[in-house]
Design a protein around this motif. Structure first.
Motif, mmCIF file in Angstrom:
data_model
loop_
_atom_site.group_PDB
_atom_site.id
_atom_site.type_symbol
_atom_site.label_atom_id
_atom_site.label_comp_id
_atom_site.label_asym_id
_atom_site.label_seq_id
_atom_site.Cartn_x
_atom_site.Cartn_y
_atom_site.Cartn_z
ATOM 1 N N GLU A 36 0.810 -1.219 0.000
ATOM 2 C CA GLU A 36 0.000 0.000 0.000
ATOM 3 C C GLU A 36 0.847 1.274 0.000
ATOM 4 O OE1 GLU A 36 -2.898 -0.158 3.110
ATOM 5 O OE2 GLU A 36 -3.694 -2.110 2.478
ATOM 6 N N HIS A 37 2.165 1.106 -0.127
ATOM 7 C CA HIS A 37 3.091 2.244 -0.249
ATOM 8 C C HIS A 37 3.006 3.188 0.953
ATOM 9 C CE1 HIS A 37 3.673 0.909 -4.371
ATOM 10 N NE2 HIS A 37 2.361 0.966 -4.561
ATOM 11 N N TRP A 38 3.069 2.598 2.150
ATOM 12 C CA TRP A 38 3.047 3.416 3.352
ATOM 13 C C TRP A 38 4.379 4.131 3.526
ATOM 14 C CZ3 TRP A 38 0.819 -0.197 7.772
ATOM 15 C CH2 TRP A 38 -0.527 -0.476 7.482
ATOM 16 N N ARG A 39 4.312 5.312 4.124
ATOM 17 C CA ARG A 39 5.524 5.994 4.539
ATOM 18 C C ARG A 39 6.067 5.289 5.796
ATOM 19 N NH1 ARG A 39 6.583 10.959 2.610
ATOM 20 N NH2 ARG A 39 7.596 11.583 4.561
ATOM 21 N N PRO A 40 7.352 5.354 6.065
ATOM 22 C CA PRO A 40 7.936 4.666 7.230
ATOM 23 C C PRO A 40 7.266 5.040 8.549
ATOM 24 C CG PRO A 40 9.668 5.437 5.772
ATOM 25 C CD PRO A 40 8.397 5.996 5.232
ATOM 26 N N GLU A 41 6.914 6.315 8.695
ATOM 27 C CA GLU A 41 6.300 6.743 9.952
ATOM 28 C C GLU A 41 4.904 6.158 10.136
ATOM 29 O OE1 GLU A 41 6.251 10.406 7.136
ATOM 30 O OE2 GLU A 41 7.576 8.719 7.669
ATOM 31 N N GLN A 42 4.204 5.914 9.013
ATOM 32 C CA GLN A 42 2.885 5.290 9.119
ATOM 33 C C GLN A 42 3.009 3.837 9.577
ATOM 34 O OE1 GLN A 42 0.489 5.346 5.545
ATOM 35 N NE2 GLN A 42 -1.180 4.178 6.480
ATOM 36 N N TYR A 43 3.994 3.151 9.031
ATOM 37 C CA TYR A 43 4.251 1.760 9.428
ATOM 38 C C TYR A 43 4.600 1.693 10.918
ATOM 39 C CZ TYR A 43 6.793 -2.696 9.737
ATOM 40 O OH TYR A 43 7.247 -3.946 10.111
ATOM 41 N N LEU A 44 5.457 2.594 11.353
ATOM 42 C CA LEU A 44 5.844 2.621 12.764
ATOM 43 C C LEU A 44 4.647 2.945 13.652
ATOM 44 C CD1 LEU A 44 8.020 2.526 14.943
ATOM 45 C CD2 LEU A 44 8.511 4.945 14.467
ATOM 46 N N SER A 45 3.824 3.875 13.200
ATOM 47 C CA SER A 45 2.650 4.258 13.967
ATOM 48 C C SER A 45 1.679 3.085 14.124
ATOM 49 C CB SER A 45 1.937 5.439 13.293
ATOM 50 O OG SER A 45 0.748 5.778 13.982
ATOM 51 N N GLU A 46 1.479 2.322 13.048
ATOM 52 C CA GLU A 46 0.582 1.175 13.103
ATOM 53 C C GLU A 46 1.105 0.112 14.064
ATOM 54 O OE1 GLU A 46 -2.364 0.668 11.732
ATOM 55 O OE2 GLU A 46 -2.460 2.579 10.683
ATOM 56 N N LEU A 47 2.404 -0.120 14.037
ATOM 57 C CA LEU A 47 2.997 -1.090 14.952
ATOM 58 C C LEU A 47 2.815 -0.654 16.411
ATOM 59 C CD1 LEU A 47 6.372 -2.058 13.207
ATOM 60 C CD2 LEU A 47 4.391 -3.541 13.583
ATOM 61 N N CYS A 48 3.057 0.606 16.667
ATOM 62 C CA CYS A 48 2.910 1.124 18.030
ATOM 63 C C CYS A 48 1.465 1.036 18.503
ATOM 64 C CB CYS A 48 3.405 2.561 18.109
ATOM 65 S SG CYS A 48 5.195 2.745 17.929
ATOM 66 N N ALA A 49 0.525 1.311 17.596
ATOM 67 C CA ALA A 49 -0.892 1.234 17.950
ATOM 68 C C ALA A 49 -1.279 -0.195 18.326
ATOM 69 C CB ALA A 49 -1.752 1.730 16.794
ATOM 70 N N LEU A 50 -0.769 -1.171 17.593
ATOM 71 C CA LEU A 50 -1.036 -2.571 17.917
ATOM 72 C C LEU A 50 -0.473 -2.940 19.281
ATOM 73 C CD1 LEU A 50 -0.330 -4.330 14.485
ATOM 74 C CD2 LEU A 50 -2.522 -4.259 15.698
ATOM 75 N N GLU A 51 0.733 -2.480 19.563
ATOM 76 C CA GLU A 51 1.368 -2.795 20.840
ATOM 77 C C GLU A 51 0.595 -2.173 22.004
ATOM 78 O OE1 GLU A 51 3.826 -4.609 23.395
ATOM 79 O OE2 GLU A 51 4.045 -4.806 21.221
ATOM 80 N N LEU A 52 0.186 -0.921 21.842
ATOM 81 C CA LEU A 52 -0.564 -0.246 22.900
ATOM 82 C C LEU A 52 -1.908 -0.918 23.138
ATOM 83 C CD1 LEU A 52 0.167 3.510 22.091
ATOM 84 C CD2 LEU A 52 0.929 2.235 24.105
ATOM 85 N N ALA A 53 -2.594 -1.308 22.059
ATOM 86 C CA ALA A 53 -3.889 -1.973 22.197
ATOM 87 C C ALA A 53 -3.732 -3.313 22.905
ATOM 88 C CB ALA A 53 -4.522 -2.173 20.823
ATOM 89 N N SER A 54 -2.674 -4.033 22.565
ATOM 90 C CA SER A 54 -2.424 -5.321 23.209
ATOM 91 C C SER A 54 -2.147 -5.152 24.697
ATOM 92 C CB SER A 54 -1.240 -6.016 22.524
ATOM 93 O OG SER A 54 -0.886 -7.202 23.190
ATOM 94 N N ARG A 55 -1.337 -4.147 25.030
ATOM 95 C CA ARG A 55 -1.013 -3.922 26.440
ATOM 96 C C ARG A 55 -2.241 -3.484 27.232
ATOM 97 N NH1 ARG A 55 5.059 -1.413 27.088
ATOM 98 N NH2 ARG A 55 6.116 -2.916 25.725
ATOM 99 N N GLU A 56 -3.089 -2.656 26.620
ATOM 100 C CA GLU A 56 -4.300 -2.209 27.297
ATOM 101 C C GLU A 56 -5.236 -3.387 27.545
ATOM 102 O OE1 GLU A 56 -6.982 0.197 29.200
ATOM 103 O OE2 GLU A 56 -4.910 0.610 28.619
ATOM 104 N N ASP A 57 -5.346 -4.282 26.572
ATOM 105 C CA ASP A 57 -6.199 -5.451 26.742
ATOM 106 C C ASP A 57 -5.668 -6.356 27.859
ATOM 107 O OD1 ASP A 57 -8.414 -7.233 25.731
ATOM 108 O OD2 ASP A 57 -6.725 -8.588 25.425
ATOM 109 N N LYS A 58 -4.362 -6.554 27.898
ATOM 110 C CA LYS A 58 -3.766 -7.377 28.950
ATOM 111 C C LYS A 58 -3.946 -6.733 30.326
ATOM 112 C CE LYS A 58 -0.304 -9.566 25.982
ATOM 113 N NZ LYS A 58 1.147 -9.667 25.647
#
Length: 251
Positions: free
Chosen positions: A34-56
């Motif tokens: 999808e031709h993401w910019r590097p910062e978008q990729y990093l942002s998506e990864l961080c969002a997944l990590e935060l959501a996982s930690r909040e669920d735990k």
């Protein structure tokens, strides 16, 4: 996997970034497609990590709270009880400023009308808002504190309860009137006064609390601290346990 990224899973594991470790590869493929910019990729990864930690964290809070299972707000029958409304209970959950102030919530009413269910419903809602809650039967709590006092560890026991912004004490009216239990109950109330919130259910109105405390002065002092910053709900209705028993007898 290239030489450059071969050690990445190990590094993510040591950094305890479990969600990023599990998702960085499929998300990288999506980012390329999808031709993401590097910062978008990093942002998506961080969002997944935060959501996982909040669920735990939510799961940890729920397990630690020891709330009665199944007693959420959606299953409470407000038509069977007067003195309390769903909008009011929802407000206590959705606007928890009272918890930040260390205010109390006192639920009075006869046995079997749903006070425990209401208190638990609020507990579940507050946990979803990220607030730590502990549910405990009054008799069990008082006995635990009494044992701590006998071991000269009452201060430590009270301090451990400080990690819970809200302590739900169920069925206070069943605490036995002894000097030892009266003292530790009062010390708990005094310790949390204007610091952390209490939710208390009781089938005994204040006028009968002389049955809980050995000393009249202590009774007045305990009530004074509880009601100073408190919402008081007087619930009335027919016992659902009695109704269920009568229904069973007629079937």
């Amino acid at each position: 996997m290239s030489d450059v990224t071969a050690s990445l899973p190990l590094m993510l594991k040591h950094l305890r970034l479990g969600s990023i470790k599990d998702h960085w590869q499929p998300l990288a493929a999506k980012a390329v497609t999808e031709h993401w910019r590097p910062e978008q990729y990093l942002s998506e990864l961080c969002a997944l990590e935060l959501a996982s930690r909040e669920d735990k964290r939510l799961q940890r809070y729920l397990k630690d709270a020891t709330l009665p299972p199944g007693k959420q707000l959606g299953s409470f029958n407000f038509d069977a009880v007067t003195g309390v409304t769903k909008p009011h209970i929802s407000q206590l959950i959705n606007q928890p400023d009272w918890v930040k102030r260390g205010d109390n919530l006192l639920l009075f009413g006869a046995s079997g009308i749903g006070k425990t269910h209401l208190a638990s419903s609020i507990g579940y809602g507050l946990i979803e808002a990220g607030i730590r809650v502990k549910f405990v039967a009054a008799t069990a709590l008082v006995q635990s504190l009494q044992r701590a006092k006998e071991a000269l560890r009452l201060s430590d026991a009270l301090a451990r309860l400080d990690k819970y912004a809200v302590l739900i004490i169920d069925d206070l009216g069943y605490v036995r009137k002894t000097e030892q239990e009266s003292t530790v109950l009062f010390e708990l109330i005094a310790h949390r006064y204007e610091r952390h919130s209490l939710i208390i259910t009781s089938n005994q109105d204040f006028e009968h609390w002389d049955k809980l405390f050995e000393d009249t002065i202590m009774t007045v002092a305990a009530i004074d601290r509880l009601v100073h910053h408190a919402t008081i709900l007087q619930c009335t209705g027919e016992s659902y346990r009695r109704k269920a028993s009568l229904k069973k007898q007629t079937t």
